[in-house]
Motif scaffolding. Structure first.
Motif, PDB file in Angstrom:
ATOM      1  N   UNK A 231       0.757  -1.156  -0.006  1.00 15.05           N
ATOM      2  CA  UNK A 231      -0.082  -0.240  -0.080  1.00 15.05           C
ATOM      3  C   UNK A 231       1.036   1.286   0.077  1.00 15.05           C
ATOM      4  N   UNK A 232       0.148   2.307  -0.670  1.00 18.72           N
ATOM      5  CA  UNK A 232       0.994   3.733  -0.593  1.00 18.72           C
ATOM      6  C   UNK A 232       0.260   4.705   0.268  1.00 18.72           C
ATOM      7  N   UNK A 233       1.308   5.204   1.203  1.00 20.64           N
ATOM      8  CA  UNK A 233       0.505   6.118   2.467  1.00 20.64           C
ATOM      9  C   UNK A 233       0.893   7.510   2.212  1.00 20.64           C
ATOM     10  N   UNK A 234       0.005   8.206   2.837  1.00 20.39           N
ATOM     11  CA  UNK A 234       0.162   9.773   2.780  1.00 20.39           C
ATOM     12  C   UNK A 234       1.533   9.783   3.868  1.00 20.39           C
ATOM     13  N   UNK A 235       2.149  10.965   3.508  1.00 12.95           N
ATOM     14  CA  UNK A 235       3.221  11.270   4.271  1.00 12.95           C
ATOM     15  C   UNK A 235       3.213  12.566   5.356  1.00 12.95           C
ATOM     16  N   UNK A 236       1.855  13.013   5.659  1.00 15.68           N
ATOM     17  CA  UNK A 236       1.514  13.887   6.394  1.00 15.68           C
ATOM     18  C   UNK A 236       0.616  13.376   7.639  1.00 15.68           C
ATOM     19  N   UNK A 237       0.694  13.289   8.644  1.00 16.80           N
ATOM     20  CA  UNK A 237      -0.236  12.875   9.816  1.00 16.80           C
ATOM     21  C   UNK A 237      -0.658  14.111  10.710  1.00 16.80           C
ATOM     22  N   UNK A 238      -1.932  13.898  11.061  1.00 19.98           N
ATOM     23  CA  UNK A 238      -2.289  14.944  12.051  1.00 19.98           C
ATOM     24  C   UNK A 238      -1.888  14.308  13.546  1.00 19.98           C
ATOM     25  N   UNK A 239      -1.548  15.242  14.394  1.00 21.11           N
ATOM     26  CA  UNK A 239      -1.231  15.404  15.618  1.00 21.11           C
ATOM     27  C   UNK A 239      -2.377  15.786  16.491  1.00 21.11           C
ATOM     28  N   UNK A 240      -2.932  16.735  16.109  1.00 22.87           N
ATOM     29  CA  UNK A 240      -4.296  17.339  16.694  1.00 22.87           C
ATOM     30  C   UNK A 240      -4.964  17.843  15.566  1.00 22.87           C
ATOM     31  N   UNK A 241      -6.228  18.278  15.639  1.00 19.56           N
ATOM     32  CA  UNK A 241      -7.043  19.224  14.802  1.00 19.56           C
ATOM     33  C   UNK A 241      -6.277  19.966  13.825  1.00 19.56           C
ATOM     34  N   UNK A 242      -5.425  21.001  14.399  1.00 20.43           N
ATOM     35  CA  UNK A 242      -4.867  22.099  14.044  1.00 20.43           C
ATOM     36  C   UNK A 242      -3.344  21.668  13.725  1.00 20.43           C
ATOM     37  N   UNK A 243      -2.912  20.682  14.021  1.00 21.92           N
ATOM     38  CA  UNK A 243      -1.605  20.437  14.058  1.00 21.92           C
ATOM     39  C   UNK A 243      -1.017  19.240  13.272  1.00 21.92           C
ATOM     40  N   UNK A 244      -0.135  19.167  12.416  1.00 22.00           N
ATOM     41  CA  UNK A 244       0.285  17.971  11.676  1.00 22.00           C
ATOM     42  C   UNK A 244       1.918  17.869  11.315  1.00 22.00           C
ATOM     43  N   UNK A 245       2.388  16.888  11.145  1.00 24.58           N
ATOM     44  CA  UNK A 245       3.730  16.501  10.948  1.00 24.58           C
ATOM     45  C   UNK A 245       3.832  15.844   9.572  1.00 24.58           C
ATOM     46  N   UNK A 246       4.699  16.376   8.650  1.00 25.54           N
ATOM     47  CA  UNK A 246       5.110  15.881   7.350  1.00 25.54           C
ATOM     48  C   UNK A 246       6.377  15.247   7.440  1.00 25.54           C
ATOM     49  N   UNK A 247       6.488  13.695   6.966  1.00 24.03           N
ATOM     50  CA  UNK A 247       8.020  13.082   6.912  1.00 24.03           C
ATOM     51  C   UNK A 247       8.906  14.024   6.024  1.00 24.03           C
ATOM     52  N   UNK A 248       9.924  14.122   6.946  1.00 21.74           N
ATOM     53  CA  UNK A 248      11.116  14.658   6.274  1.00 21.74           C
ATOM     54  C   UNK A 248      12.316  14.052   5.554  1.00 21.74           C
ATOM     55  N   UNK A 249      13.057  14.460   4.594  1.00 25.55           N
ATOM     56  CA  UNK A 249      13.836  13.641   3.971  1.00 25.55           C
ATOM     57  C   UNK A 249      15.033  13.096   5.091  1.00 25.55           C
ATOM     58  N   UNK A 250      15.791  12.281   4.769  1.00 22.12           N
ATOM     59  CA  UNK A 250      16.647  11.909   5.692  1.00 22.12           C
ATOM     60  C   UNK A 250      17.637  12.746   5.536  1.00 22.12           C
ATOM     61  N   UNK A 251      18.317  13.205   7.148  1.00 22.59           N
ATOM     62  CA  UNK A 251      19.121  13.934   6.979  1.00 22.59           C
ATOM     63  C   UNK A 251      20.852  13.288   6.629  1.00 22.59           C
ATOM     64  N   UNK A 252      21.789  14.176   6.240  1.00 16.32           N
ATOM     65  CA  UNK A 252      22.966  13.574   5.690  1.00 16.32           C
ATOM     66  C   UNK A 252      23.726  12.744   6.584  1.00 16.32           C
TER      67      UNK A 252
END
Length: 254
Positions: free
Chosen positions: A29-50
Motif C-alpha cells: 500500500x502507498x501511504x500519505x506522508x503527513x499525519x495529524x497530531x491534533x485538529x490543527x497540527x500535523x507533521x510531514x515526513x522529512x527527507x533523511x538528514x545527511x
C-alpha cells in the motif's frame, strides 16, 4: 487533509495491538506522508538528514523554543546542526529495538529493525516470536507499506514512521516539517543534570497552548531520552507519551 489524531489514533493503535500475533498474506500500500497530531497540527515526513552525529553534547539546562531563524550552532539533544540533504545518510545504519505500545489499559510488544541508507528509511516490524507484521519504506518522497492483510486497511503505517522521525530526527528538521505546533527541548527535570545519566526531553505544543496565558500548558507529545553521558542517541531508552490519545511508546535498544 490532516488526520484528527484524537479521532483516528486510538483505533489505529488498537488495531495494531490486536494484530501483533497474526501472520498471513501481505499487501503493498502507498501511504500519505503527513499525519495529524491534533485538529490543527500535523507533521510531514522529512527527507533523511545527511548524517546523525553522536549525542555527546551536554543537553540544555532549560527548555526553549528555537525560532526558525536562530543559529543552530548551540548544543541540543541531538545534532541540530545536521540539515536535510538529498544525498541521504552518508553510510548505511541499522538499529534493532524492542518496542512496547500501550493504549489505555491495553499493551503489547514487538521487535523493530530501523535501517537508514542513502535516501531510504526502512522500518520492519516483527511479532515477539519473529512473525513478520509490516515493512515500511520511505524514500524521501513516497511511503509504501508492505503488511499482513490481517492488519487491515485501517492500520496507518505513516504514524509509526512519523513517531520514529519525531524521536530521532534533528530538531531543525522536525521544526521545518511541523505545522501548527512548536517543539521545545531541554532537560526533563532537575535530575537530568546528573554526570552519570541524562534525562532530556522533546515536547510538542500546539500554537493555541503556547499563546495561552494559563500557567497550565499541556503538551501534545512528550519524548523522554534516558542515556549515559557520551552515548549516541540511538543508545537511549525512549519514552514517548501522547496524553490526549492515552498513548505510550517505549523503545529499548537491543
Amino acid at each position: 487533509m490532516p488526520l484528527n489524531l484524537n479521532a483516528k489514533w486510538p483505533v489505529i493503535a488498537a488495531l495494531l495491538l490486536a494484530s501483533l500475533g497474526l501472520t498471513g498474506c501481505s499487501e503493498l500500500l502507498f501511504r500519505q506522508t503527513c499525519v495529524g497530531l491534533t485538529k490543527d497540527m500535523r507533521y510531514c515526513l522529512a527527507p533523511l538528514p545527511h548524517d546523525f552525529a553522536p549525542a555527546t553534547d551536554k543537553p540544555l539546562t532549560h527548555p526553549r523554543i528555537q525560532p526558525a531563524t536562530e543559529s543552530t550552532t548551540k548544543p541540543a539533544i541531538m545534532a541540530s546542526q545536521q540539515t536535510d540533504s538529498n544525498t541521504g545518510v552518508s553510510s548505511p545504519q541499522s538499529f534493532s529495538q524492542k518496542v512496547s505500545i500501550k493504549v489505555g489499559k491495553e499493551s503489547h510488544e514487538l521487535l523493530t529493525q530501523l535501517e537508514l541508507e542513502g535516501e531510504r528509511m526502512t522500518l520492519v516490524g516483527l511479532a515477539p516470536l519473529g512473525q513478520a507484521l509490516f515493512t515500511l519504506v520511505y524514500d524521501g518522497n513516497t511511503l509504501s507499506s508492505e503488511q499482513s492483510v490481517l492488519l487491515g486497511d485501517n492500520f496507518k503505517a505513516e504514524y509509526l514512521m512519523a513517531m520514529m522521525q519525531l524521536i530521532y530526527w534533528p530538531e531543525q528538521s522536525i521544526r521545518a516539517h511541523l505545522e501548527g505546533g512548536h517543539l521545545v527541548t531541554g532537560l526533563c527535570d532537575a535530575a537530568g543534570d546528573s554526570l552519570v545519566n541524562t534525562s532530556s526531553c522533546r515536547q510538542i505544543y500546539s500554537q493555541d497552548t503556547l499563546n495561552s496565558k494559563s500557567a497550565l500548558q499541556s503538551h501534545v507529545v512528550q519524548i523522554r531520552y534516558q542515556q549515559n553521558v557520551g552515548d549516541a542517541l540511538w543508545q537511549a531508552h525512549i519514552s514517548l507519551t501522547m496524553p490526549q490519545a492515552k498513548f505510550e511508546l517505549e523503545i529499548e535498544p537491543i
